[in-house]
Write an enzyme that holds these catalytic residues in place. Structure first.
Site, PDB file in Angstrom:
ATOM      1  N   HIS A   1      30.683  47.337   3.078  1.00  0.00           N
ATOM      2  CA  HIS A   1      31.648  48.426   3.313  1.00  0.00           C
ATOM      3  C   HIS A   1      32.873  48.187   2.444  1.00  0.00           C
ATOM      4  O   HIS A   1      33.283  47.042   2.254  1.00  0.00           O
ATOM      5  CB  HIS A   1      32.065  48.473   4.790  1.00  0.00           C
ATOM      6  CG  HIS A   1      32.661  49.772   5.195  1.00  0.00           C
ATOM      7  ND1 HIS A   1      33.985  50.077   4.983  1.00  0.00           N
ATOM      8  CD2 HIS A   1      32.110  50.868   5.769  1.00  0.00           C
ATOM      9  CE1 HIS A   1      34.227  51.305   5.423  1.00  0.00           C
ATOM     10  NE2 HIS A   1      33.098  51.802   5.904  1.00  0.00           N
TER      11      HIS A   1
ATOM     12  N   ASP B   1      25.808  52.634   9.626  1.00  0.00           N
ATOM     13  CA  ASP B   1      24.513  53.261   9.305  1.00  0.00           C
ATOM     14  C   ASP B   1      23.323  52.361   9.553  1.00  0.00           C
ATOM     15  O   ASP B   1      22.182  52.814   9.443  1.00  0.00           O
ATOM     16  CB  ASP B   1      24.515  53.689   7.829  1.00  0.00           C
ATOM     17  CG  ASP B   1      25.537  54.786   7.591  1.00  0.00           C
ATOM     18  OD1 ASP B   1      26.390  54.607   6.705  1.00  0.00           O
ATOM     19  OD2 ASP B   1      25.495  55.779   8.322  1.00  0.00           O
TER      20      ASP B   1
HETATM   21  C1  SDX Z   1      29.701  54.777   5.048  1.00  0.00           C
HETATM   22  O1  SDX Z   1      34.321  54.603   3.480  1.00  0.00           O
HETATM   23  C2  SDX Z   1      33.892  54.759   4.675  1.00  0.00           C
HETATM   24  O2  SDX Z   1      34.628  54.641   5.648  1.00  0.00           O
HETATM   25  C3  SDX Z   1      32.449  55.152   4.782  1.00  0.00           C
HETATM   26  C4  SDX Z   1      31.878  55.225   6.183  1.00  0.00           C
HETATM   27  C5  SDX Z   1      32.522  56.343   6.971  1.00  0.00           C
HETATM   28  O3  SDX Z   1      32.480  56.267   8.206  1.00  0.00           O
HETATM   29  O4  SDX Z   1      32.964  57.343   6.339  1.00  0.00           O
HETATM   30  O5  SDX Z   1      32.096  54.001   6.862  1.00  0.00           O
HETATM   31  C6  SDX Z   1      30.387  55.517   6.135  1.00  0.00           C
HETATM   32  O6  SDX Z   1      29.585  55.292   3.953  1.00  0.00           O
HETATM   33  C7  SDX Z   1      29.251  53.366   5.310  1.00  0.00           C
HETATM   34  C8  SDX Z   1      28.649  52.701   4.033  1.00  0.00           C
HETATM   35  C9  SDX Z   1      27.202  53.167   3.916  1.00  0.00           C
HETATM   36  N1  SDX Z   1      26.605  52.700   2.635  1.00  0.00           N
HETATM   37  C10 SDX Z   1      25.682  51.764   2.621  1.00  0.00           C
HETATM   38  O7  SDX Z   1      25.303  51.118   3.600  1.00  0.00           O
HETATM   39  C11 SDX Z   1      25.062  51.563   1.234  1.00  0.00           C
HETATM   40  C12 SDX Z   1      24.958  50.069   0.928  1.00  0.00           C
HETATM   41  N2  SDX Z   1      26.300  49.542   0.753  1.00  0.00           N
HETATM   42  C13 SDX Z   1      26.825  49.458  -0.614  1.00  0.00           C
HETATM   43  O8  SDX Z   1      26.430  50.513  -1.441  1.00  0.00           O
HETATM   44  C14 SDX Z   1      28.320  49.117  -0.638  1.00  0.00           C
HETATM   45  O9  SDX Z   1      28.501  48.099   0.249  1.00  0.00           O
HETATM   46  C15 SDX Z   1      29.334  50.203  -0.358  1.00  0.00           C
HETATM   47  C16 SDX Z   1      29.156  51.396  -1.228  1.00  0.00           C
HETATM   48  C17 SDX Z   1      29.266  50.623   1.056  1.00  0.00           C
HETATM   49  C18 SDX Z   1      30.713  49.589  -0.635  1.00  0.00           C
HETATM   50  O10 SDX Z   1      30.757  49.333  -1.982  1.00  0.00           O
HETATM   51  P1  SDX Z   1      32.099  48.729  -2.640  1.00  0.00           P
HETATM   52  O11 SDX Z   1      33.211  48.623  -1.686  1.00  0.00           O
HETATM   53  O12 SDX Z   1      32.362  49.485  -3.905  1.00  0.00           O
HETATM   54  O13 SDX Z   1      31.674  47.274  -2.895  1.00  0.00           O
HETATM   55  P2  SDX Z   1      30.966  46.798  -4.214  1.00  0.00           P
HETATM   56  O14 SDX Z   1      29.868  47.758  -4.577  1.00  0.00           O
HETATM   57  O15 SDX Z   1      32.009  46.486  -5.215  1.00  0.00           O
HETATM   58  O16 SDX Z   1      30.272  45.467  -3.686  1.00  0.00           O
HETATM   59  C19 SDX Z   1      30.949  44.245  -3.735  1.00  0.00           C
HETATM   60  C20 SDX Z   1      29.851  43.239  -4.092  1.00  0.00           C
HETATM   61  C21 SDX Z   1      29.050  43.643  -5.324  1.00  0.00           C
HETATM   62  O17 SDX Z   1      28.595  42.457  -5.890  1.00  0.00           O
HETATM   63  P3  SDX Z   1      29.423  41.890  -7.224  1.00  0.00           P
HETATM   64  O18 SDX Z   1      29.450  43.038  -8.231  1.00  0.00           O
HETATM   65  O19 SDX Z   1      30.806  41.552  -6.708  1.00  0.00           O
HETATM   66  O20 SDX Z   1      28.626  40.704  -7.683  1.00  0.00           O
HETATM   67  O21 SDX Z   1      28.913  43.196  -2.992  1.00  0.00           O
HETATM   68  C22 SDX Z   1      27.629  43.615  -3.462  1.00  0.00           C
HETATM   69  C23 SDX Z   1      27.831  44.369  -4.759  1.00  0.00           C
HETATM   70  O22 SDX Z   1      26.695  44.241  -5.611  1.00  0.00           O
HETATM   71  N3  SDX Z   1      27.086  44.499  -2.422  1.00  0.00           N
HETATM   72  C24 SDX Z   1      25.842  44.453  -1.963  1.00  0.00           C
HETATM   73  C25 SDX Z   1      25.783  45.449  -0.980  1.00  0.00           C
HETATM   74  N4  SDX Z   1      26.959  46.058  -0.888  1.00  0.00           N
HETATM   75  C26 SDX Z   1      27.768  45.472  -1.789  1.00  0.00           C
HETATM   76  N5  SDX Z   1      24.783  43.672  -2.293  1.00  0.00           N
HETATM   77  C27 SDX Z   1      23.642  43.911  -1.593  1.00  0.00           C
HETATM   78  N6  SDX Z   1      23.498  44.863  -0.616  1.00  0.00           N
HETATM   79  C28 SDX Z   1      24.553  45.643  -0.300  1.00  0.00           C
HETATM   80  N7  SDX Z   1      24.430  46.553   0.645  1.00  0.00           N
END
Ligand code: SDX
Length: 438
Positions: A316, A373
């Site tokens: 998140h 989720d």
């Molecule tokens: C919702 O914003 C909100 O409030 C949203 C929400 C709401 O109520 O409105 O809470 C609802 O959208 C919840 C989130 C649902 N999405 C997912 O579950 C999809 C999977 N999650 C990822 O796509 C990600 O965690 C996000 C999009 C949710 C957050 O992404 P960020 O904040 O941009 O974080 P990032 O992509 O920069 O990740 C940081 C690191 C990265 O690694 P590095 O580049 O630092 O090496 O963490 C890794 C990412 O690759 N990472 C994951 C991961 N999520 C982040 N690695 C594996 N699996 C994951 N799920």
């Protein structure tokens, strides 16, 4: 409805000083009622000729808001100051809707009046029901929601003057009231069953269950435990600060677009798998993993930078601790399983996946925890919703948050059209080259 203009937080005595190009630029620091202070950079470009740079807005406060507060490190979520766990346990979606819109918990007569008002707007214009017939039966419900909600502005010209508080109130109530009818009709259309009209003797959530699963040939009995669980799921999805879809609604609204068009824009943004589409993607992922013995392989894939696979329902932007909504969601799974006397092996897979991920250094270091989720799909599937309906249910519930945030923005006298700038990296000026000279 709370139309109190949101004023800028009080300026704190401590200011920030930016040294930009050898020039010291004093910047005001403002405090909210709780949470990080903000550096007010509204005059930065005028004073320095420079922009700030923050793609994805990881360090940017886009507005003042009094609706929802999140502390991502502590896993705290408050709606108008009330913790989400207490609202999920003691409140109802109608009461939380009133709270978000008006700022205070309602007295009984206020809640009754609000609920009756919402009930009065649950039906759709009969011609709007014809819109569904233009879609293919296998159209994704979110595609239908985008289209039908956007079309509402073609039917309700009497409530699109956003400068009129009464118009704002009526269109807000219409949107909250009609989303269950629109979502249920999208499901009915996909399975070839006739639309079921609202029955306003039922609760908001009970009405939705009947419109979705009821058929004209039989009497539909709402199961109280399922009604309660779904109502709680709606509470958990009601609002969440300035997430991507809420920011979309605010940006659309900042141009003066009518509320129906703004909510349609929010629905479109929510659909993405990185945002609201994650509930559908998370259950599809759990079903793809299948049995617990396959979990380790998928966790390795999620850690592999060369593999686009991510654990859906994990991570998140704000929560770097357990999403408090996921906690409630996990306990609700058992409640629904017991009420429906069902089990689903995918729940065991989800529990073991969570346990293994939370004990893995990669997830611990990056502070990746289950979010709202991760478990929601297990519950919705047990109730009988197809995975394609999961994000439509998210949109149904989030409409009250979008509407409350839109109202807060529109009634803020300091509000102006949102228009970010950029760091330009394209070609500098050059002369046109005629075709025969290229
Ligand atoms: C919702 O914003 C909100 O409030 C949203 C929400 C709401 O109520 O409105 O809470 C609802 O959208 C919840 C989130 C649902 N999405 C997912 O579950 C999809 C999977 N999650 C990822 O796509 C990600 O965690 C996000 C999009 C949710 C957050 O992404 P960020 O904040 O941009 O974080 P990032 O992509 O920069 O990740 C940081 C690191 C990265 O690694 P590095 O580049 O630092 O090496 O963490 C890794 C990412 O690759 N990472 C994951 C991961 N999520 C982040 N690695 C594996 N699996 C994951 N799920």
């Amino acid at each position: 409805m709370s139309d109190n203009p949101v004023s800028n937080g009080p300026a704190t005595p401590n200011a920030a000083v930016l040294n930009a190009g050898g020039k010291e630029v004093p910047l005001q620091v403002r405090s909210g009622s709780v949470g990080p202070d903000v550096i007010d950079i509204r005059k930065l470009y005028a004073d320095t000729g420079m922009f700030t740079y923050d793609p994805g807005f990881t360090s940017t406060a886009s507005c003042d808001s009094a609706l929802t507060y999140i502390d991502g490190d502590e896993g705290v979520l408050l709606h108008r100051g009330y913790p989400i766990g207490e609202l999920a346990e003691h409140s109802s979606f109608m009461e939380v809707s009133y709270l978000l819109l008006n700022g205070e918990l309602p007295a009984k007569d206020e809640l009754d009046t609000f609920t009756r008002t919402i009930c009065r707007h649950t039906m759709l214009h009969e011609q709007l029901m014809q819109f569904y017939r233009g879609f293919r039966r296998d159209a994704h419900p979110m595609a239908i929601m985008c289209g039908v909600v956007g079309a509402l502005s073609a039917f309700y010209h009497d409530s699109t003057d956003i400068s009129d508080p009464n118009h704002r109130r009526i269109s807000s109530h219409r949107l909250i009231a009609k989303m269950p009818t629109i979502a249920a009709a999208a499901f009915k259309y996909s399975v070839g069953q006739p639309f079921v009209y609202p029955d306003n003797t039922l609760s908001y959530t009970g009405n939705f269950l009947r419109m979705t699963f009821g058929v004209p040939a039989e009497k539909y009995e709402v199961i109280p435990a399922v009604e309660r669980a779904l109502d709680r799921i709606f509470i958990l999805h009601a609002d969440h600060e300035q997430n991507a879809s809420t920011s979309t609604v605010r940006l659309a609204g900042s141009s003066g677009a009518n509320p129906f068009a703004c909510i349609a824009a929010g629905i479109a943004c929510l659909w993405g798998p990185a945002h609201g589409g994650a509930n559908e993607a998370a259950l599809n992922m759990l079903r793809e993993i299948g049995t617990p013995d396959k979990i380790a392989h998928y966790i390795e894939r999620a850690k592999d930078k060369n593999d686009p696979f991510r654990l859906m329902g994990f991570g998140h932007r704000v929560y770097k601790n357990y999403d408090p909504r996921a906690t409630v969601m996990q306990s609700t799974v058992r409640e629904v399983f017991d009420a429906l006397k069902v089990t689903d092996p995918v729940f065991e897979t989800a529990l073991q996946l969570e346990d293994m991920a939370l004990n893995d250094d990669y997830f611990r270091e990056k502070k990746l925890f289950p979010n709202v989720d991760f478990y929601s799909g297990v519950i919705l599937s047990a109730i009988g919703f197809p995975t394609t309906m999961f994000t439509a249910l998210f949109a149904l519930a989030r409409t009250v948050g979008w509407v409350a945030q839109w109202n807060e923005m529109i009634s803020d006298p300091g509000q102006k059209i949102g228009r970010p700038r950029q760091l330009y990296t394209g070609p500098t000026e050059r002369a046109y080259v005629p075709l025969d000279k290229r």
